[in-house]
Design a protein around this motif. Structure first.
Motif, PDB file in Angstrom:
ATOM      1  N   GLU A   4    -108.031  20.159 -30.500  1.00 59.78           N
ATOM      2  CA  GLU A   4    -108.221  19.798 -29.094  1.00 59.78           C
ATOM      3  C   GLU A   4    -107.463  18.529 -28.748  1.00 59.78           C
ATOM      4  O   GLU A   4    -107.601  17.991 -27.672  1.00 59.78           O
ATOM      5  CB  GLU A   4    -109.712  19.598 -28.807  1.00 59.78           C
ATOM      6  CG  GLU A   4    -110.569  20.811 -29.134  1.00 59.78           C
ATOM      7  CD  GLU A   4    -110.181  22.033 -28.342  1.00 59.78           C
ATOM      8  OE1 GLU A   4    -109.739  21.909 -27.189  1.00 59.78           O
ATOM      9  OE2 GLU A   4    -110.314  23.134 -28.889  1.00 59.78           O
ATOM     10  N   GLY A   5    -106.679  17.996 -29.678  1.00 59.64           N
ATOM     11  CA  GLY A   5    -105.985  16.736 -29.446  1.00 59.64           C
ATOM     12  C   GLY A   5    -104.699  16.917 -28.686  1.00 59.64           C
ATOM     13  O   GLY A   5    -104.154  18.013 -28.602  1.00 59.64           O
ATOM     14  N   PRO A   6    -104.174  15.835 -28.140  1.00 59.36           N
ATOM     15  CA  PRO A   6    -102.948  15.898 -27.339  1.00 59.36           C
ATOM     16  C   PRO A   6    -101.723  16.157 -28.193  1.00 59.36           C
ATOM     17  O   PRO A   6    -101.697  15.816 -29.373  1.00 59.36           O
ATOM     18  CB  PRO A   6    -102.894  14.503 -26.708  1.00 59.36           C
ATOM     19  CG  PRO A   6    -103.634  13.639 -27.666  1.00 59.36           C
ATOM     20  CD  PRO A   6    -104.728  14.490 -28.230  1.00 59.36           C
ATOM     21  N   GLU A  10     -95.339  15.758 -24.038  1.00 59.13           N
ATOM     22  CA  GLU A  10     -95.862  16.532 -22.924  1.00 59.13           C
ATOM     23  C   GLU A  10     -94.736  16.914 -21.982  1.00 59.13           C
ATOM     24  O   GLU A  10     -94.937  17.102 -20.780  1.00 59.13           O
ATOM     25  CB  GLU A  10     -96.939  15.735 -22.181  1.00 59.13           C
ATOM     26  CG  GLU A  10     -98.128  15.420 -23.053  1.00 59.13           C
ATOM     27  CD  GLU A  10     -99.202  14.647 -22.300  1.00 59.13           C
ATOM     28  OE1 GLU A  10     -99.251  14.760 -21.063  1.00 59.13           O
ATOM     29  OE2 GLU A  10     -99.968  13.946 -22.936  1.00 59.13           O
ATOM     30  N   ILE A  16     -98.451  22.954 -23.149  1.00 61.14           N
ATOM     31  CA  ILE A  16     -99.756  22.324 -23.275  1.00 61.14           C
ATOM     32  C   ILE A  16    -100.818  23.321 -23.710  1.00 61.14           C
ATOM     33  O   ILE A  16    -101.691  23.008 -24.494  1.00 61.14           O
ATOM     34  CB  ILE A  16    -100.169  21.682 -21.928  1.00 61.14           C
ATOM     35  CG1 ILE A  16     -99.305  20.463 -21.671  1.00 61.14           C
ATOM     36  CG2 ILE A  16    -101.625  21.290 -21.934  1.00 61.14           C
ATOM     37  CD1 ILE A  16     -99.531  19.829 -20.329  1.00 61.14           C
ATOM     38  N   GLN A  20    -100.612  22.071 -29.774  1.00 63.12           N
ATOM     39  CA  GLN A  20    -101.408  20.866 -29.833  1.00 63.12           C
ATOM     40  C   GLN A  20    -101.320  20.242 -31.213  1.00 63.12           C
ATOM     41  O   GLN A  20    -100.991  20.903 -32.194  1.00 63.12           O
ATOM     42  CB  GLN A  20    -102.878  21.177 -29.554  1.00 63.12           C
ATOM     43  CG  GLN A  20    -103.102  21.853 -28.208  1.00 63.12           C
ATOM     44  CD  GLN A  20    -104.560  22.216 -28.066  1.00 63.12           C
ATOM     45  OE1 GLN A  20    -105.428  21.389 -28.254  1.00 63.12           O
ATOM     46  NE2 GLN A  20    -104.829  23.439 -27.760  1.00 63.12           N
ATOM     47  N   MET A  94    -106.106  20.385 -20.125  1.00 61.84           N
ATOM     48  CA  MET A  94    -105.035  19.755 -20.888  1.00 61.84           C
ATOM     49  C   MET A  94    -103.950  19.197 -19.968  1.00 61.84           C
ATOM     50  O   MET A  94    -103.347  18.167 -20.255  1.00 61.84           O
ATOM     51  CB  MET A  94    -104.431  20.776 -21.856  1.00 61.84           C
ATOM     52  CG  MET A  94    -105.384  21.252 -22.923  1.00 61.84           C
ATOM     53  SD  MET A  94    -104.638  22.575 -23.906  1.00 61.84           S
ATOM     54  CE  MET A  94    -106.110  23.247 -24.701  1.00 61.84           C
ATOM     55  N   CYS A 124    -112.284  18.837 -24.503  1.00 61.17           N
ATOM     56  CA  CYS A 124    -110.836  18.999 -24.346  1.00 61.17           C
ATOM     57  C   CYS A 124    -110.243  17.880 -23.498  1.00 61.17           C
ATOM     58  O   CYS A 124    -109.272  17.229 -23.882  1.00 61.17           O
ATOM     59  CB  CYS A 124    -110.545  20.360 -23.727  1.00 61.17           C
ATOM     60  SG  CYS A 124    -108.801  20.706 -23.453  1.00 61.17           S
ATOM     61  N   TRP A 128    -107.615  14.742 -24.708  1.00 60.12           N
ATOM     62  CA  TRP A 128    -106.287  14.589 -24.108  1.00 60.12           C
ATOM     63  C   TRP A 128    -106.195  13.368 -23.191  1.00 60.12           C
ATOM     64  O   TRP A 128    -105.164  13.102 -22.591  1.00 60.12           O
ATOM     65  CB  TRP A 128    -105.929  15.860 -23.328  1.00 60.12           C
ATOM     66  CG  TRP A 128    -105.551  16.984 -24.242  1.00 60.12           C
ATOM     67  CD1 TRP A 128    -106.334  17.596 -25.186  1.00 60.12           C
ATOM     68  CD2 TRP A 128    -104.277  17.627 -24.312  1.00 60.12           C
ATOM     69  NE1 TRP A 128    -105.627  18.572 -25.833  1.00 60.12           N
ATOM     70  CE2 TRP A 128    -104.364  18.620 -25.320  1.00 60.12           C
ATOM     71  CE3 TRP A 128    -103.084  17.464 -23.633  1.00 60.12           C
ATOM     72  CZ2 TRP A 128    -103.286  19.435 -25.656  1.00 60.12           C
ATOM     73  CZ3 TRP A 128    -102.013  18.282 -23.963  1.00 60.12           C
ATOM     74  CH2 TRP A 128    -102.122  19.254 -24.963  1.00 60.12           C
ATOM     75  N   ARG A 130    -107.687  12.836 -20.296  1.00 59.18           N
ATOM     76  CA  ARG A 130    -107.628  13.189 -18.878  1.00 59.18           C
ATOM     77  C   ARG A 130    -108.852  12.624 -18.159  1.00 59.18           C
ATOM     78  O   ARG A 130    -109.843  13.317 -17.918  1.00 59.18           O
ATOM     79  CB  ARG A 130    -107.549  14.697 -18.702  1.00 59.18           C
ATOM     80  CG  ARG A 130    -106.420  15.370 -19.467  1.00 59.18           C
ATOM     81  CD  ARG A 130    -105.067  14.762 -19.142  1.00 59.18           C
ATOM     82  NE  ARG A 130    -103.962  15.574 -19.669  1.00 59.18           N
ATOM     83  CZ  ARG A 130    -102.702  15.225 -19.641  1.00 59.18           C
ATOM     84  NH1 ARG A 130    -102.355  14.047 -19.121  1.00 59.18           N
ATOM     85  NH2 ARG A 130    -101.766  16.015 -20.132  1.00 59.18           N
ATOM     86  N   TYR A 161    -109.558  10.117 -30.841  1.00 57.85           N
ATOM     87  CA  TYR A 161    -108.169  10.117 -30.394  1.00 57.85           C
ATOM     88  C   TYR A 161    -107.792   8.826 -29.663  1.00 57.85           C
ATOM     89  O   TYR A 161    -106.774   8.765 -28.978  1.00 57.85           O
ATOM     90  CB  TYR A 161    -107.907  11.320 -29.495  1.00 57.85           C
ATOM     91  CG  TYR A 161    -107.794  12.613 -30.267  1.00 57.85           C
ATOM     92  CD1 TYR A 161    -106.657  12.903 -31.014  1.00 57.85           C
ATOM     93  CD2 TYR A 161    -108.830  13.540 -30.249  1.00 57.85           C
ATOM     94  CE1 TYR A 161    -106.557  14.086 -31.728  1.00 57.85           C
ATOM     95  CE2 TYR A 161    -108.738  14.732 -30.963  1.00 57.85           C
ATOM     96  CZ  TYR A 161    -107.599  14.998 -31.697  1.00 57.85           C
ATOM     97  OH  TYR A 161    -107.494  16.165 -32.407  1.00 57.85           O
ATOM     98  N   GLN A 163    -108.908   7.372 -27.015  1.00 57.08           N
ATOM     99  CA  GLN A 163    -108.834   7.463 -25.556  1.00 57.08           C
ATOM    100  C   GLN A 163    -109.867   6.491 -24.976  1.00 57.08           C
ATOM    101  O   GLN A 163    -110.966   6.872 -24.575  1.00 57.08           O
ATOM    102  CB  GLN A 163    -109.096   8.903 -25.093  1.00 57.08           C
ATOM    103  CG  GLN A 163    -108.189   9.946 -25.727  1.00 57.08           C
ATOM    104  CD  GLN A 163    -106.736   9.826 -25.264  1.00 57.08           C
ATOM    105  OE1 GLN A 163    -106.371   8.925 -24.496  1.00 57.08           O
ATOM    106  NE2 GLN A 163    -105.884  10.721 -25.733  1.00 57.08           N
TER     107      GLN A 163
END
Length: 268
Positions: A4-6, A10, A16, A20, A94, A124, A128, A130, A161, A163
């Motif tokens: 589920e990581g970025p 991109e 996308i 991944q 994503m 998800c 990423w 988001r 991750y 974030q």
């Protein structure tokens, strides 16, 4: 294994949905074959381009225009999954297409549905980074406590991750949820005496219900409240409720003494 990581890059929006960054324990060759199969399936889905580019109007036409060639299959196309259980809502997450998520939510999709390894849309979006999509999902009342196969919440995945903004937002959402759940729990107890620890006086019941009402109103009017403010509001409610519940659970000794006295007078 599902990831589920970025991705490292991109540059291609369409990639996308398929490519991944993989978990360290994954067999690379197997994953490569799975990704190719997923791509072959998803590229024929007419909902994919508008979902990735944020074309909400284009999506709505497919769902709402009977003349659209894909109208009758719209929901089936939306829920079509790749080999690890991701549908087009994951593609939108994503890509950070918050408006697409909001638009598709109106068609009755399950925003808490999990992939084969227990990842939700919130997991998800968190992985990423988001942030706006996370906010949209929380506004849509998704389950922020849902766990994946590693017993991770979305907040944990965001931390894994790095974030940071997503971690901070989910901490805030968790504090807000904690207050909401406590208000609901207390309200349920006082309105259903069978669940309570003992008899509740009418005055005490009104005190608690009034306090819960005030806290609910505070939540509705303080949408940008800080984590500390949310904790403070919860503590204030606990300070009101706890003594009353303690009193409910304490045997009423005064009544027992009167009973003994009355019994003694009858004997004399």
């Amino acid at each position: 294994m599902e990831s589920e990581g970025p991705p490292e890059s991109e540059s291609s929006e369409k990639s996308i949905f398929f490519s991944q960054q993989e978990e360290e324990e994954e067999d690379d060759n197997e994953e490569e074959e799975e990704s190719k199969e997923a791509e072959e399936t998803a590229t024929i889905n007419p909902l994919l381009p508008p979902a990735l580019t944020g074309d909400v109007e284009g999506l709505q036409k497919i769902f709402e225009d009977p003349e659209n060639p894909h109208h009758e299959q719209a929901m089936q196309l939306l829920l079509e999954e790749d080999i690890v259980g991701r549908n087009l809502l994951y593609a939108a997450c994503m890509a950070g297409q918050s408006d697409v998520i909001r638009a598709l939510a109106k068609y009755g999709v399950d925003l808490n549905e999990k992939t084969t390894r227990g990842y939700t849309l919130l997991h998800c979006a968190a992985a990423w980074g988001r942030l706006e999509t996370l906010k949209a999902l929380v506004e849509l009342d998704v389950d922020i406590e849902s766990l994946n196969f590693q017993e991770e919440r979305a907040r944990d995945v965001a931390a894994r991750y790095s974030q940071t903004e997503c971690v901070e937002f989910l901490d805030w959402a968790d504090a807000r949820l904690a207050l909401k759940k406590y208000i609901a729990k207390v309200s349920a107890i006082v309105t259903d005496t069978a669940k309570g620890p003992g008899k509740l006086f009418k005055e005490d019941k009104n005190t608690i219900l009034n306090a819960c009402r005030i806290k609910n109103e505070w939540l509705e009017t303080h949408l940008e409240a800080s984590i500390n403010e949310l904790f403070e509001q919860k503590q204030q409610l606990e300070d009101i409720v706890t003594p009353i519940f303690t009193k409910m659970a304490t045997p009423r000794q005064v009544k027992s003494a009167k009973s003994v006295l009355s019994h003694g007078q009858k004997r004399s």
